[in-house]
Design a protein around this motif. Sequence first.
Motif, PDB file in Angstrom:
ATOM      1  N   UNK A 206       1.070  -1.226   0.133  1.00 58.01           N
ATOM      2  CA  UNK A 206       0.013   0.123   0.135  1.00 58.01           C
ATOM      3  C   UNK A 206       0.775   1.177  -0.006  1.00 58.01           C
ATOM      4  N   UNK A 207       2.079   1.243   0.396  1.00 60.64           N
ATOM      5  CA  UNK A 207       2.912   2.303   0.405  1.00 60.64           C
ATOM      6  C   UNK A 207       3.653   2.741  -0.995  1.00 60.64           C
ATOM      7  N   UNK A 208       4.036   1.551  -1.580  1.00 62.01           N
ATOM      8  CA  UNK A 208       4.907   1.815  -2.731  1.00 62.01           C
ATOM      9  C   UNK A 208       4.111   1.408  -4.077  1.00 62.01           C
ATOM     10  N   UNK A 219      11.377   2.818  -3.695  1.00 56.14           N
ATOM     11  CA  UNK A 219      11.747   1.617  -2.660  1.00 56.14           C
ATOM     12  C   UNK A 219      13.151   1.537  -2.720  1.00 56.14           C
ATOM     13  N   UNK A 220      13.926   1.344  -3.611  1.00 56.17           N
ATOM     14  CA  UNK A 220      15.054   1.197  -3.963  1.00 56.17           C
ATOM     15  C   UNK A 220      15.894   2.155  -3.092  1.00 56.17           C
ATOM     16  N   UNK A 221      15.487   3.519  -3.106  1.00 55.38           N
ATOM     17  CA  UNK A 221      16.241   4.424  -2.614  1.00 55.38           C
ATOM     18  C   UNK A 221      16.206   4.610  -1.099  1.00 55.38           C
ATOM     19  N   UNK A 266      32.298  -3.155  -0.327  1.00 54.57           N
ATOM     20  CA  UNK A 266      31.061  -3.526  -0.706  1.00 54.57           C
ATOM     21  C   UNK A 266      29.819  -3.209   0.312  1.00 54.57           C
ATOM     22  N   UNK A 267      29.942  -2.027   1.097  1.00 52.80           N
ATOM     23  CA  UNK A 267      28.996  -1.162   2.068  1.00 52.80           C
ATOM     24  C   UNK A 267      27.781  -1.034   1.230  1.00 52.80           C
ATOM     25  N   UNK A 268      26.789  -1.112   1.695  1.00 51.75           N
ATOM     26  CA  UNK A 268      25.475  -0.562   1.150  1.00 51.75           C
ATOM     27  C   UNK A 268      24.561   0.037   2.291  1.00 51.75           C
ATOM     28  N   UNK A 269      23.492   0.895   2.123  1.00 57.24           N
ATOM     29  CA  UNK A 269      22.439   1.357   2.979  1.00 57.24           C
ATOM     30  C   UNK A 269      21.341   1.224   2.594  1.00 57.24           C
ATOM     31  N   UNK A 270      20.993   1.786   1.018  1.00 61.53           N
ATOM     32  CA  UNK A 270      19.647   1.250   0.655  1.00 61.53           C
ATOM     33  C   UNK A 270      19.775  -0.050  -0.401  1.00 61.53           C
ATOM     34  N   UNK A 271      18.550  -0.441  -0.884  1.00 64.00           N
ATOM     35  CA  UNK A 271      18.394  -1.537  -1.582  1.00 64.00           C
ATOM     36  C   UNK A 271      18.838  -1.370  -2.914  1.00 64.00           C
ATOM     37  N   UNK A 272      19.076   0.046  -3.249  1.00 65.77           N
ATOM     38  CA  UNK A 272      19.386   0.418  -4.849  1.00 65.77           C
ATOM     39  C   UNK A 272      20.934   0.194  -4.785  1.00 65.77           C
ATOM     40  N   UNK A 273      21.623   0.715  -3.589  1.00 60.09           N
ATOM     41  CA  UNK A 273      23.115   0.289  -3.481  1.00 60.09           C
ATOM     42  C   UNK A 273      23.346  -1.191  -3.501  1.00 60.09           C
TER      43      UNK A 273
END
Length: 726
Positions: A206-208, A219-221, A266-273
């Motif tokens: 319902x949100x995305x 959502x990826x961001x 290989x660090x990430x915070x978002x799904x896009x990263x």
Amino acid sequence: MNGTILNSYSGIKTHQFGLDSVSNNIANVNTTGYRESRPEFETLMAPKALGNGPTSNEVNMGVTAASNAISTQNGSYRASGGEFDLAYQGKGWFVVGENKDGEMEVKKNGFTQKQENFFTRDGSFSKDAQGYLVNSKGYYVYGVNLGKIQDGDFVSSPKDDEKNLASDKLSPLQIPQNLRFKPIETTEVNLGINLNKTQNPTNAYGTFVQDGKLDESRMLNADVNIFFANQKSLDSEINNEANITLTDNEGKQQTYTFYYGDGKENSFRTLGELKTLIKDKTGLDLKIAIQDQNTKNPTLNIQLSSPALLQDGIQTSGSFFDSLGMSETKESRIKPITPYSPNQSYKPNELVSYLGITFRKLNENENSNPINNSSDWEVIDTENIKTFDGSKTYTAGDVIKRDGNVYLLNDQNQFIKISQEKSFQFPTYNPQDQYGQDTFVAFDGKLYQRIAETGNSNPAQDPSSWKEISLGTISSKPIEVPHYTSTVDIYDGDGKKYHLISEYSLIEGLDLASQNNQKWEVKSYIQDIASGNKVGETITHSISFDQDNIPTADPIEIPFKGKKISYDISGDGKRKSTNELYSDSKISSYEQNGNPEGSLEKVNINDNGVILLKFSNGKQEAMGRIGIVAFTNDQGLGKMGGNLFGLESTLIGGEKQLKSGNPILGWNEQGNLTMGNIKQGYLETSNVDIGNALTELILMQRGYSMNAKSFTTGDEMIKEAINLKR
């Protein structure tokens, strides 16, 4: 007449005055609010005697009443139970008057009145037939009237009460019994809430997803730490490791590790990263997929798959994938392609590889070279083609990728464009197309292989012609986001109640521990309570919290029955909105200016003298206050009878002035009583001290008797003098 008779006569007369005053006190010992009189005597006269000796030679002659002073001591207080019975504790007086249309204005430098007013400590008040507060004589009780009662309706306007209750204008107070609280349409709502991002996960669909379309980029961001899976927070500060192991056809394995957070490779915070890292390191695709879209409860899942036809075996592990519920192993996928051969015939939709490029046969025409005949063949995958490297030497027949296109080096040492780069996707089933044996189609989220001769039957309905095979995809549990729903009562112009509902979903945020930089999407709408239907449109807005957890939410306007409600969710006058983790998501406080209809139930008068009307709709609001005034000199008030005192004037320095001084308001500029307080349901008794009064009575009686004896003695002396003359 000799001096003895004069002195004794004045003594008899003066003590008679004292006896009258004291007996009156005793008579009024049970009179509510009665002020005790205190008789005071003084010498009548002091004529000069003859002689000028060093000793004072005046001879005081007689006695007379000097005053009958008012006692300003408070009486006792007893509970009476009367709804409008009032007792005042402190310095000051209630104000009453005979005129219901009168007005009294009390200022610092004087006062004005349209009629004569009186002052009393007797708070035995009640209501007359018209709802006016009156005393036992029917005199009207004066006070501050806020003017909220209009034509039998109570019109709410509490914002200026503090200022208006400090008014210096007093008038009769009227409270009709059939008073109706006039309904007020809501035009403004201010809401203070706490939003806890560790609570209340709800389906992220319902949100995305709006109108069936996934907003994948948003959502990826989003920081992955805002998400839940299977009602559990990903808690990525702890569940921060994601492992992917690839196994090729020869059994060789290579593991790639990715970390949530900052500072590591290989660090990430978002799904896009994470999607970009996985693609660059492994060639696998990470995407958001809609599941069960045609049902009542569609969901969003994170999926990991290979775009290549020759898929290696995939194994996912680590605490991050564990928290998503997608630690799994997928073996190498079926290879639905064969090398191209000019001596072989190919059927529609059959796949071949040639020079590293994957082609799909379009029709049943005679076999031709895929490079030379685009009408018979379609390029569908170039993933296996190497990117051009200027340091290498290429020979005729080599194929390379460059700038999004695929090129073939010909015999003249020229690169000829073959097509654009393409990533393989299995063709989606189309009932209008023909599918040859061993061709593949995707249908309804599944992959099917044609096992029968050429045809176009529905794969899900013809298991004899189609075989379902694995797509080699690893999926997470349904993705969820923190959620909260607030409900506030609002009212239309007729007093009908509606719900103003806001649904909050966290869409941006950093690590869970720091609670920094949160953004919640809010969908607000008005709901009819009886039917449950929405009234008007849904407004989408947001509330954000910065690194200091300060909220920001621009006020919006929500259409409501042809008008608009101003709506601010950053806080009300009492509390700002917060994102505290140690408190539940909840409404902290709110204010809205609408009210339903109600009828008068009870009248309360607080210690400050403010009259509060309580209505059946639960509202309680001030309509005015009981008038209290004080005087510099209470002794200057005149006794008017009926427990009333009035103003009296005298000439001082040739000017007419009040003996008591001008009235002084009993409250300050903030509207608070300054010299006492009021008790509802109590009455002040007479302030006569009965023990002292009886003592005074005996003393006055003795004084009277002794003066009578002196008078008799004087009379006898005169008679004796007359007899001497004879």
